[in-house]
Scaffold this active site. Structure first.
Site, PDB file in Angstrom:
ATOM      1  N   HIS A   1       7.589 -26.506   3.960  1.00 14.60           N
ATOM      2  CA  HIS A   1       7.036 -27.788   3.510  1.00 14.60           C
ATOM      3  C   HIS A   1       6.474 -27.705   2.099  1.00 14.60           C
ATOM      4  O   HIS A   1       5.808 -28.635   1.650  1.00 14.60           O
ATOM      5  CB  HIS A   1       5.963 -28.268   4.503  1.00 14.60           C
ATOM      6  CG  HIS A   1       6.563 -28.550   5.850  1.00 14.60           C
ATOM      7  ND1 HIS A   1       7.109 -29.769   6.178  1.00 14.60           N
ATOM      8  CD2 HIS A   1       6.758 -27.744   6.910  1.00 14.60           C
ATOM      9  CE1 HIS A   1       7.596 -29.706   7.406  1.00 14.60           C
ATOM     10  NE2 HIS A   1       7.395 -28.486   7.880  1.00 14.60           N
TER      11      HIS A   1
ATOM     12  N   GLU B   1       0.808  -1.225   0.000  1.00 16.20           N
ATOM     13  CA  GLU B   1       0.000   0.000   0.000  1.00 16.20           C
ATOM     14  C   GLU B   1       0.843   1.278   0.000  1.00 16.20           C
ATOM     15  O   GLU B   1       0.481   2.250  -0.647  1.00 16.20           O
ATOM     16  CB  GLU B   1      -0.960   0.009   1.193  1.00 16.20           C
ATOM     17  CG  GLU B   1      -2.031  -1.059   1.068  1.00 16.20           C
ATOM     18  CD  GLU B   1      -3.087  -0.973   2.153  1.00 16.20           C
ATOM     19  OE1 GLU B   1      -3.778   0.046   2.262  1.00 16.20           O
ATOM     20  OE2 GLU B   1      -3.208  -1.943   2.927  1.00 16.20           O
TER      21      GLU B   1
ATOM     22  N   LYS C   1     -13.536  -0.168  -4.625  1.00 14.88           N
ATOM     23  CA  LYS C   1     -14.692   0.024  -3.735  1.00 14.88           C
ATOM     24  C   LYS C   1     -15.828   0.746  -4.472  1.00 14.88           C
ATOM     25  O   LYS C   1     -16.995   0.408  -4.296  1.00 14.88           O
ATOM     26  CB  LYS C   1     -14.265   0.781  -2.477  1.00 14.88           C
ATOM     27  CG  LYS C   1     -13.421  -0.093  -1.544  1.00 14.88           C
ATOM     28  CD  LYS C   1     -13.007   0.603  -0.273  1.00 14.88           C
ATOM     29  CE  LYS C   1     -12.189  -0.333   0.600  1.00 14.88           C
ATOM     30  NZ  LYS C   1     -11.675   0.283   1.813  1.00 14.88           N
TER      31      LYS C   1
END
Ligand code: F6R
Length: 368
Positions: free
Chosen positions: A261, A245, A352
């Protein structure tokens, strides 16, 4: 910040144009974190004492729900408290609540703006399922609807970028959840601020030093990859999101030991243009030290650049805060070195707006 060093001096340590570029003062927000946290502890302790909430002993856990900058304080509290409280700390970043969440959980719906669809949907689901819910917000629909329904709400000061509201959000959530968790989280944070005050210079110097290293790596097309482990996941994840950001570049986060892993196999392949930062704390267990040592050896062999970011405090709360401050400073200074204003997050804003036009979710409409 730091004995005898002014904010102008700090900007000039970054670059000659840094102050001009940081038009909304993101670096000042980051460096003022202890001050805002200290003020917020007093303020939200009082605000919470005025709320009418069920007896804390009736709860068997808390659910903290929020997105982005409104999520990180929940992760911080999980790092700080989950191995010391017998009550569950459940974090939620989905638009739905798991079925097992019931009225024995305190649901804390956190949205700085009060208009984030995911969090509004969770708030609504909490209301519909009779789960005790408290809103933490600076305004928007979340504040308006909570107040209209007479539901508890903690009001944050307006006008701050959500990710820079970290100290306010953290103190508010700690004030709300301490009695349920059976821990004096506000007291721990207050003591951590005193401890942090003695380490201000290293916060600044470590943050700036790391920003320069990352700047040089990013110019060589290396993507930051941040590794963290419990109980220091919040600063590691915060670092990744703050680079995204503030610096407006990709950065990724891997959790140890799990990454050993699967992700570890990637260092044998063709896509390894990463620069790695390990976020580390004093409580690092031997098993983790050995795993990181293996990775460091692997990176040395493969010419992968890596750095260690340490907390260097006595208490966990101080370590978490100092690591978060270093990560914030590094990401903001990296932005300024890249010639980027750290504050605007245009694409998030556009998303948004798009969602509003496409879906138009309204909490007001849903409750009517
Ligand atoms: C912007 C930022 C974002 C927002 C996120 C959710 O500074 O940090 O990550 O926090 O888009 O919005 P709020 O916090 O308003 O619910």
């Amino acid at each position: 910040m730091g004995a005898g060093i002014s904010i102008d001096d700090i900007y000039s340590l970054v670059s000659p144009k840094a102050k001009l570029l940081d038009s909304s003062g993101m670096l000042i927000h980051a460096l003022s974190m202890p001050k805002y946290l200290s003020e917020s502890i007093v303020r939200y302790k009082e605000d919470v004492s005025k709320l009418t909430l069920p007896d804390p002993s009736t709860f068997d856990g808390v659910v903290i729900s929020g997105m982005g900058g409104s999520f990180i304080s929940g992760l911080f509290l999980q790092d700080l408290a989950s191995d010391r409280s017998s009550k569950a700390i459940i974090l939620n970043r989905d638009v739905r609540l798991p079925r097992f969440i019931d009225e024995k959980k305190l649901l804390v719906a956190v949205s700085y703006s009060g208009n984030t669809e995911e969090t509004l949907r969770i708030y609504l689901e909490g209301l519909r399922r009779n789960i005790p819910v408290v809103a933490v917000t600076s305004g928007g629909e979340l504040a308006a609807v909570s107040e209209k329904l007479g539901k508890p709400v903690i009001r944050l000061p307006p006008g701050i970028p959500p990710r820079a509201a970290f100290p306010h959000l953290t103190a508010a959530i700690a004030a709300l959840t301490s009695s349920v968790l059976g821990l004096d989280l506000l007291g721990e944070l207050r003591r951590a601020i005193d401890e942090l005050a003695k380490r201000e210079d290293s916060v600044l110097s470590d943050g700036l030093a790391l920003s320069r290293l990352l700047f040089s790596d990013v110019q060589n097309n290396l993507t930051p990859l941040i590794y963290g482990y419990s109980p220091y996941l919040s600063p590691a994840y915060r670092f990744k999101t703050q680079i995204n950001e503030n610096s407006k570049i990709h950065a990724f986060f891997g959790e140890l030991p799990e990454a050993n892993h699967n992700e570890i196999m990637g260092w044998n392949g063709v896509l390894k243009s990463f620069t790695v930062v390990f976020v580390r704390g004093r409580e690092e267990p031997k098993y983790m030290e050995a795993r990181i040592e293996f990775l460091e050896n692997l990176f040395d062999k493969n010419n992968i650049r890596f750095y260690n970011l340490h907390g260097n405090c006595e208490t966990r709360a101080c370590e978490l805060l100092s690591l978060i401050m270093k990560a914030d400073v590094a990401s903001i200074a990296l932005a300024l070195l890249l010639g980027v204003d750290p504050t605007p997050v245009d694409t998030i804003t556009q998303l948004k707006k798009f969602l509003d036009s496409k879906i138009g979710f309204s909490l007001h409409r849903e409750i009517n």
